[in-house]
Design an enzyme around this catalytic site. Sequence first.
Site, PDB file in Angstrom:
ATOM      1  N   HIS A 107      71.864 -25.984 -20.377  1.00  0.00           N
ATOM      2  CA  HIS A 107      70.848 -25.148 -19.743  1.00  0.00           C
ATOM      3  C   HIS A 107      70.260 -25.875 -18.531  1.00  0.00           C
ATOM      4  CE1 HIS A 107      67.577 -22.264 -19.449  1.00  0.00           C
ATOM      5  NE2 HIS A 107      66.718 -23.266 -19.439  1.00  0.00           N
ATOM      6  N   ARG A 145      53.609  -9.949 -40.421  1.00  0.00           N
ATOM      7  CA  ARG A 145      52.963  -9.621 -39.134  1.00  0.00           C
ATOM      8  C   ARG A 145      52.343 -10.831 -38.437  1.00  0.00           C
ATOM      9  NH1 ARG A 145      51.368  -5.590 -42.418  1.00  0.00           N
ATOM     10  NH2 ARG A 145      52.542  -3.659 -42.155  1.00  0.00           N
ATOM     11  N   GLU A 198      63.352 -29.234 -16.110  1.00  0.00           N
ATOM     12  CA  GLU A 198      62.231 -28.280 -16.229  1.00  0.00           C
ATOM     13  C   GLU A 198      60.949 -28.893 -15.656  1.00  0.00           C
ATOM     14  OE1 GLU A 198      62.758 -25.235 -16.844  1.00  0.00           O
ATOM     15  OE2 GLU A 198      64.586 -25.158 -18.016  1.00  0.00           O
ATOM     16  N   ASN A 256      60.646 -18.896 -13.829  1.00  0.00           N
ATOM     17  CA  ASN A 256      62.090 -18.617 -13.881  1.00  0.00           C
ATOM     18  C   ASN A 256      62.831 -19.182 -12.675  1.00  0.00           C
ATOM     19  OD1 ASN A 256      62.061 -17.168 -16.311  1.00  0.00           O
ATOM     20  ND2 ASN A 256      61.250 -15.372 -15.240  1.00  0.00           N
ATOM     21  N   ARG A 302      53.687 -15.547 -14.022  1.00  0.00           N
ATOM     22  CA  ARG A 302      54.502 -16.368 -14.939  1.00  0.00           C
ATOM     23  C   ARG A 302      55.987 -16.326 -14.565  1.00  0.00           C
ATOM     24  NH1 ARG A 302      53.863 -16.639 -21.558  1.00  0.00           N
ATOM     25  NH2 ARG A 302      55.520 -18.153 -21.898  1.00  0.00           N
ATOM     26  N   HIS A 320      71.125 -18.827 -15.739  1.00  0.00           N
ATOM     27  CA  HIS A 320      71.563 -18.059 -16.911  1.00  0.00           C
ATOM     28  C   HIS A 320      72.959 -17.496 -16.695  1.00  0.00           C
ATOM     29  CE1 HIS A 320      67.182 -17.292 -18.331  1.00  0.00           C
ATOM     30  NE2 HIS A 320      67.696 -18.370 -18.887  1.00  0.00           N
ATOM     31  N   HIS A 363      66.475 -19.944 -12.703  1.00  0.00           N
ATOM     32  CA  HIS A 363      66.994 -19.461 -13.979  1.00  0.00           C
ATOM     33  C   HIS A 363      67.913 -18.240 -13.876  1.00  0.00           C
ATOM     34  CE1 HIS A 363      64.290 -22.389 -15.642  1.00  0.00           C
ATOM     35  NE2 HIS A 363      64.645 -22.102 -16.877  1.00  0.00           N
ATOM     36  N   LYS A 419      52.296 -26.059 -16.889  1.00  0.00           N
ATOM     37  CA  LYS A 419      52.814 -24.819 -17.495  1.00  0.00           C
ATOM     38  C   LYS A 419      51.665 -24.028 -18.124  1.00  0.00           C
ATOM     39  CE  LYS A 419      56.063 -22.330 -20.239  1.00  0.00           C
ATOM     40  NZ  LYS A 419      57.231 -22.228 -21.076  1.00  0.00           N
ATOM     41  N   GLU A 469      53.764 -12.431 -18.956  1.00  0.00           N
ATOM     42  CA  GLU A 469      54.790 -12.432 -17.915  1.00  0.00           C
ATOM     43  C   GLU A 469      54.830 -11.127 -17.127  1.00  0.00           C
ATOM     44  OE1 GLU A 469      58.339 -14.544 -19.140  1.00  0.00           O
ATOM     45  OE2 GLU A 469      59.483 -13.551 -17.575  1.00  0.00           O
ATOM     46  N   LYS A 471      56.200 -17.843 -26.123  1.00  0.00           N
ATOM     47  CA  LYS A 471      57.396 -16.985 -26.172  1.00  0.00           C
ATOM     48  C   LYS A 471      58.330 -17.511 -27.263  1.00  0.00           C
ATOM     49  CE  LYS A 471      59.408 -16.360 -22.109  1.00  0.00           C
ATOM     50  NZ  LYS A 471      59.796 -15.935 -20.745  1.00  0.00           N
TER      51      LYS A 471
HETATM   52  N1  LIG Z   1      60.428 -20.185 -25.697  1.00  0.00           N
HETATM   53  C1  LIG Z   1      60.490 -20.617 -24.451  1.00  0.00           C
HETATM   54  O1  LIG Z   1      59.567 -20.404 -23.639  1.00  0.00           O
HETATM   55  C2  LIG Z   1      61.687 -21.399 -24.021  1.00  0.00           C
HETATM   56  C3  LIG Z   1      61.706 -22.050 -22.774  1.00  0.00           C
HETATM   57  C4  LIG Z   1      62.833 -22.822 -22.451  1.00  0.00           C
HETATM   58  C5  LIG Z   1      63.892 -22.924 -23.342  1.00  0.00           C
HETATM   59  N2  LIG Z   1      63.837 -22.264 -24.540  1.00  0.00           N
HETATM   60  C6  LIG Z   1      64.926 -22.384 -25.506  1.00  0.00           C
HETATM   61  O2  LIG Z   1      65.034 -23.753 -25.855  1.00  0.00           O
HETATM   62  C7  LIG Z   1      66.367 -24.008 -26.289  1.00  0.00           C
HETATM   63  C8  LIG Z   1      66.826 -25.313 -25.682  1.00  0.00           C
HETATM   64  O3  LIG Z   1      66.019 -26.329 -26.198  1.00  0.00           O
HETATM   65  P1  LIG Z   1      66.483 -27.864 -26.174  1.00  0.00           P
HETATM   66  O4  LIG Z   1      67.016 -28.219 -24.849  1.00  0.00           O
HETATM   67  O5  LIG Z   1      65.368 -28.650 -26.737  1.00  0.00           O
HETATM   68  O6  LIG Z   1      67.755 -27.851 -27.117  1.00  0.00           O
HETATM   69  P2  LIG Z   1      67.997 -28.113 -28.702  1.00  0.00           P
HETATM   70  O7  LIG Z   1      66.887 -27.662 -29.512  1.00  0.00           O
HETATM   71  O8  LIG Z   1      69.349 -27.543 -28.964  1.00  0.00           O
HETATM   72  O9  LIG Z   1      68.099 -29.700 -28.768  1.00  0.00           O
HETATM   73  C9  LIG Z   1      69.151 -30.351 -28.080  1.00  0.00           C
HETATM   74  C10 LIG Z   1      69.898 -31.306 -29.011  1.00  0.00           C
HETATM   75  O10 LIG Z   1      69.075 -32.436 -29.253  1.00  0.00           O
HETATM   76  C11 LIG Z   1      68.982 -32.690 -30.664  1.00  0.00           C
HETATM   77  N3  LIG Z   1      67.666 -33.294 -30.846  1.00  0.00           N
HETATM   78  C12 LIG Z   1      66.450 -32.696 -30.868  1.00  0.00           C
HETATM   79  N4  LIG Z   1      65.485 -33.622 -30.929  1.00  0.00           N
HETATM   80  C13 LIG Z   1      66.107 -34.814 -30.970  1.00  0.00           C
HETATM   81  C14 LIG Z   1      65.645 -36.148 -31.030  1.00  0.00           C
HETATM   82  N5  LIG Z   1      64.347 -36.452 -31.006  1.00  0.00           N
HETATM   83  N6  LIG Z   1      66.570 -37.150 -31.068  1.00  0.00           N
HETATM   84  C15 LIG Z   1      67.903 -36.869 -31.018  1.00  0.00           C
HETATM   85  N7  LIG Z   1      68.396 -35.628 -30.957  1.00  0.00           N
HETATM   86  C16 LIG Z   1      67.496 -34.611 -30.915  1.00  0.00           C
HETATM   87  C17 LIG Z   1      69.183 -31.339 -31.298  1.00  0.00           C
HETATM   88  O11 LIG Z   1      69.655 -31.496 -32.617  1.00  0.00           O
HETATM   89  C18 LIG Z   1      70.221 -30.715 -30.378  1.00  0.00           C
HETATM   90  O12 LIG Z   1      71.514 -31.159 -30.726  1.00  0.00           O
HETATM   91  C19 LIG Z   1      67.189 -22.805 -25.888  1.00  0.00           C
HETATM   92  O13 LIG Z   1      67.486 -22.052 -27.036  1.00  0.00           O
HETATM   93  C20 LIG Z   1      66.285 -22.021 -24.958  1.00  0.00           C
HETATM   94  O14 LIG Z   1      66.507 -20.642 -25.019  1.00  0.00           O
HETATM   95  C21 LIG Z   1      62.754 -21.522 -24.901  1.00  0.00           C
END
Ligand SMILES: NC(=O)c1ccc[n+]([C@@H]2O[C@H](COP(=O)([O-])OP(=O)(O)OC[C@H]3O[C@@H](n4cnc5c(N)ncnc54)[C@H](O)[C@@H]3O)[C@@H](O)[C@H]2O)c1
Length: 369
Positions: A266, A123, A187, A246, A242, A253, A249, A228, A238, A145
């Site tokens: 993305h 939990r 972003e 988006n 909030r 998406h 987005h 943020k 949200e 989130k």
């Molecule tokens: N929870 C939220 O509020 C929220 C908001 C926006 C996005 N997201 C999520 O975030 C994800 C995208 O995140 P992202 O863009 O960080 O992608 P990711 O986590 O896939 O990282 C991108 C790539 O960079 C590599 N990487 C990470 N750190 C590195 C570093 N320091 N040096 C070299 N390579 C590195 C990873 O291995 C991966 O191949 C999606 O799943 C999306 O849904 C969540």
Amino acid sequence: MDQDIAEITASHDTGNYPVKIGKGILAEALLSAAKLFRDPAAVIVSSRVFDLHENAIIESLSGLSEYEIIKFDDSEKNKSYAYAEKILEAFIRSGISRRSGVIGIGGGVTGDFAGFLAGTYMRGIPLIHVPTTLLAMVDSSIGGKVAVNLSVGKNIVGVFHQPSMVIADLDFLTSLPYHEMANGITEAFKHGLLGDMETLEILKQNNQSSINDASTLNKLVRRSVAFKASIVERDNKESGLRAVLNYGHTVGHALESITEHAGVSHGQAVAYGMLVKSGAGLAAGMLRKEEVNLIRDIIYKYCLIKEIPKINIDELITHMVFDKKTEARQPKFVLLDGIGKPVWNKTIDEDLLKAECHKALTVGSGAQC
Ligand SMILES: NC(=O)c1ccc[n+]([C@@H]2O[C@H](COP(=O)([O-])OP(=O)(O)OC[C@H]3O[C@@H](n4cnc5c(N)ncnc54)[C@H](O)[C@@H]3O)[C@@H](O)[C@H]2O)c1
């Protein structure tokens, strides 16, 4: 070089947490977090990040009395409910208890996955985010989130689970390829368009190479995190404001869904969404020509859109209608009533939307990357 360590407090319904930002701060920050864990910590670390930064990570963890490292092959495929179940079962075998905690080290994929484990195990147990991509630093690690994917869609199963601490150590960004940096810049740029004028100024004054300067990155991450956090603080779950986060987005998406195997990231998809919205904003008299030009200039300068494959616009619109945030099959959008003045829950006339989706394809492909 700016060695400043910043601490921003992010607030939520039931408390707040520090977001520590600086270069080479992981060991010190983790030491201050050690008191959160009275049983072994589960460290979910991106395998790639571990390979690139093994020494710094191991050294930083030495402040914790006990921990278990779980390397995570960070793909959207593995950010799944099925894989989460396997790891949760492994937690039991490793003696992770409700007095333990989870430390997620990696990009947004790792952060979402680690956060989901922490938010659901027994939990909910404490969570520390150590974001290692620019996107994770300025966006996904802030706000609580967390979610995993089902085979039928992204981020379908999730909870709100606030971290106890976020540690944005900018040293991680030294190994991040530029196309991943660009996803984070998109972003941060979004935050600028929504009202974070200092971020907008930083992006105007820099370019692809100068943005990597340590003090510039430090400022960009600080500003974007503060912005943020200020939005999330006013609307944790949200239910209203909030939603502005988006911006770009709904279209983004949809583009990501229909180009799933064509390598549109993305960030690129969201930047395409921004182009569509800015065109629609201009047509509706909400944005001035100079404002639309500024949006295009930043997208081009930082190469936020690389190349968009040929897409069917009707299919794109159908995906917007079926977006998980769409109500009554009527896609709602965040628009700008001038830069810095977002309005949400807006509809766009379907003919105008189609025309702008077409136009943005041409505009987007003008970027020289
Ligand atoms: N929870 C939220 O509020 C929220 C908001 C926006 C996005 N997201 C999520 O975030 C994800 C995208 O995140 P992202 O863009 O960080 O992608 P990711 O986590 O896939 O990282 C991108 C790539 O960079 C590599 N990487 C990470 N750190 C590195 C570093 N320091 N040096 C070299 N390579 C590195 C990873 O291995 C991966 O191949 C999606 O799943 C999306 O849904 C969540």
